[in-house]
Design an enzyme around this catalytic site. Sequence first.
Site, PDB file in Angstrom:
ATOM      1  N   ASP A 175      37.614  27.086   7.500  1.00 40.57           N
ATOM      2  CA  ASP A 175      38.142  28.087   8.422  1.00 40.57           C
ATOM      3  C   ASP A 175      39.276  27.493   9.250  1.00 40.57           C
ATOM      4  O   ASP A 175      39.536  26.283   9.182  1.00 40.57           O
ATOM      5  CB  ASP A 175      36.993  28.593   9.317  1.00 40.57           C
ATOM      6  CG  ASP A 175      37.133  30.066   9.640  1.00 40.57           C
ATOM      7  OD1 ASP A 175      38.273  30.567   9.589  1.00 40.57           O
ATOM      8  OD2 ASP A 175      36.120  30.717   9.963  1.00 40.57           O
ATOM      9  N   ASP A 236      38.551  39.807   9.203  1.00 39.91           N
ATOM     10  CA  ASP A 236      37.157  39.794   8.752  1.00 39.91           C
ATOM     11  C   ASP A 236      36.675  41.203   8.421  1.00 39.91           C
ATOM     12  O   ASP A 236      36.938  42.142   9.179  1.00 39.91           O
ATOM     13  CB  ASP A 236      36.236  39.284   9.874  1.00 39.91           C
ATOM     14  CG  ASP A 236      36.431  37.812  10.149  1.00 39.91           C
ATOM     15  OD1 ASP A 236      37.386  37.224   9.617  1.00 39.91           O
ATOM     16  OD2 ASP A 236      35.618  37.267  10.908  1.00 39.91           O
TER      17      ASP A 236
HETATM   18  C1  GLA Z   1      35.843  33.632  10.960  1.00 32.81           C
HETATM   19  C2  GLA Z   1      35.880  33.921   9.461  1.00 32.81           C
HETATM   20  C3  GLA Z   1      34.590  34.612   9.051  1.00 32.81           C
HETATM   21  C4  GLA Z   1      33.387  33.745   9.407  1.00 32.81           C
HETATM   22  C5  GLA Z   1      33.423  33.421  10.893  1.00 32.81           C
HETATM   23  C6  GLA Z   1      32.343  32.413  11.262  1.00 32.81           C
HETATM   24  O1  GLA Z   1      35.873  34.783  11.716  1.00 32.81           O
HETATM   25  O2  GLA Z   1      36.995  34.716   9.131  1.00 32.81           O
HETATM   26  O3  GLA Z   1      34.602  34.878   7.660  1.00 32.81           O
HETATM   27  O4  GLA Z   1      33.417  32.581   8.637  1.00 32.81           O
HETATM   28  O5  GLA Z   1      34.674  32.880  11.288  1.00 32.81           O
HETATM   29  O6  GLA Z   1      32.347  32.089  12.613  1.00 32.81           O
END
Ligand code: GLA
Length: 430
Positions: A175, A236
Site C-alpha cells: 500500500d 477503494d
Molecule cells: C487502503 C487500501 C485498501 C486497504 C486499506 C487497509 O485504503 O486501498 O484496499 O488495503 O488501505 O487499511
Amino acid sequence: MTGPDGRPQSGLMGSRPSQEPQQTVLLLVLGTQVQMLENGLLRVPPMGWLSWERFRCNTNCKNDPKNCISERLFMEMADRLAQDGWRDLGYVYLNIDDCWIGGRDSKGRLIPDKERFPNGIAFLADYAHSLGLKLGIYEDLGKFTCSGYPGTTLDKVVLDAQTFAEWKVDMLKLDGCYSTSKQRVQGYPKMAAALNATGRPIAFSCVWPLYDHGLPPRVDYKLVADTCNLWRNYKDIQDSWTSVLSILDWFVTHQDILQPVAGPGHWNDPDMLIIGNKGLNFEQARSQMALWTILAAPLLMSTDLRSISPQNVDILQNSLMIKINQDPLGIQGRRVIKDQNHIEVFLRPLANQAFAIVFFSRHTIKPYQYSSSLAQLNLTDATMYEAQDVYTGDTISNLKQTTNFTVTINPSGVVMWYLYPLRKQQLFQH
Ligand code: GLA
C-alpha cells in the site's frame, strides 16, 4: 524454462542459460537503474479471496472471535476455498490485508500480532499450501499502513521482502499510505527487485497509481507495469452499487489510457468483488462479475465464504465466466457503445477469434429491450457466429453480421455473451 508454478519464466529470475549472459543482463539492469519485476507470474488475472472489504480492521477478537482479523479467520476461509469448489475453479489466493502486524523484533523483522496470529505467518502459509492454496500478505511503503500499523519504509524494503519469502508468502500487496510520490517511485521498484532477489516467486500487487491520482503524467504506467503484477488505480471499493458504478465510470472514462497497459503478468485492479455482501442486489452482483471479467480484472472476493448464499456462489463460480476472465490473450475489454437510452455495450477480444460481450443497463425501474447487430458492434470478421449466454447457458445460433437481435436487460443488470465464429465444418452442420 518454467517457474515453480509451472508457468514460463522470463527476465532475471527465469532465463539463465549461462553465466555470461546473466552477468550482461545484470550489468544492463544496474547500468540503466531499471529494476523490473519480470517474475513470470500472473499470466492471467489472479483469483482468490482478500479480507479487506468485508472484514476491514476488526481486531476485536474478544467480542467477535469469528470475524476478527486472525489466524482463525484465514484458516476458516482456506477451508472453504479448498472444500467448496473455489480452489478447483482457480480461486487459489488467500490474501491477508491490513491489521495483521504486531510490530518488529529486536532485529527489525516484522512480527504478526501475537494474540491474533499465535502460530505466525509461516504457519498460515504452510496451512494454505497444504490445501493447494497460496498466501498473500499486506504491507505499506510509508511509516504506517493505512490503518496505522508499522509500515515498511525504504530502509526496510529488503528485510521485509526476505521475511515474506522466509515465511513462504506468495503475494504481497504494498500500500502507499504515508508515502510521498518520490518515495513511491523509488520504493515500488525497490520492492520488486527485492522480491525478485529472494528467489521465491512472489506476485506483486501495488497500490501505487491510486496515490498519484491514477493518471499520467503523474503516473508512468510503463514503469508501473514493469514493476507490478497488478495495481490499484482508483478509490477503494465499498459495499454499495454506487461504489461499483463510480469505479466502472472512472475506468471507462480513462479506458484509452488504461486498456493498453494491461496484459499477461500486469493488470489494472478495479478492486475486490463485493458479491455476497449487503450492498448489491442479484442483478447488480451479476453485473459486477460480468464487468470485472470484461475488464480482465483480478477476481479477489471479499465476502464471508462460510455463509455466502447459493445464488451468489453461482455467480462467482460460473465456469464460462471464469474461462473468459482467465483468457490467455489477457486483453482488457472496452466500452464500445454508450447508447442514449442508458445502455452500454462492452467488448473483450478472446483467444480463437472469440469475444465476450456485455450489454449493460443503467435503467433502474424496468427491463429494457435492446436491439442491435454484430455489424453495429463492428464484429465483421466471420461469416457466421454463435453466442452462448454466460448466465443462462442459452445458445443464440446463426448470427450473421446483419442479423438483428434483441436482448432483454434487467434494471442495473447485464446480458453477457460468449461469441465465437462458426468454422466451415460447423457451418456445414448448421
Ligand atoms: C487502503 C487500501 C485498501 C486497504 C486499506 C487497509 O485504503 O486501498 O484496499 O488495503 O488501505 O487499511
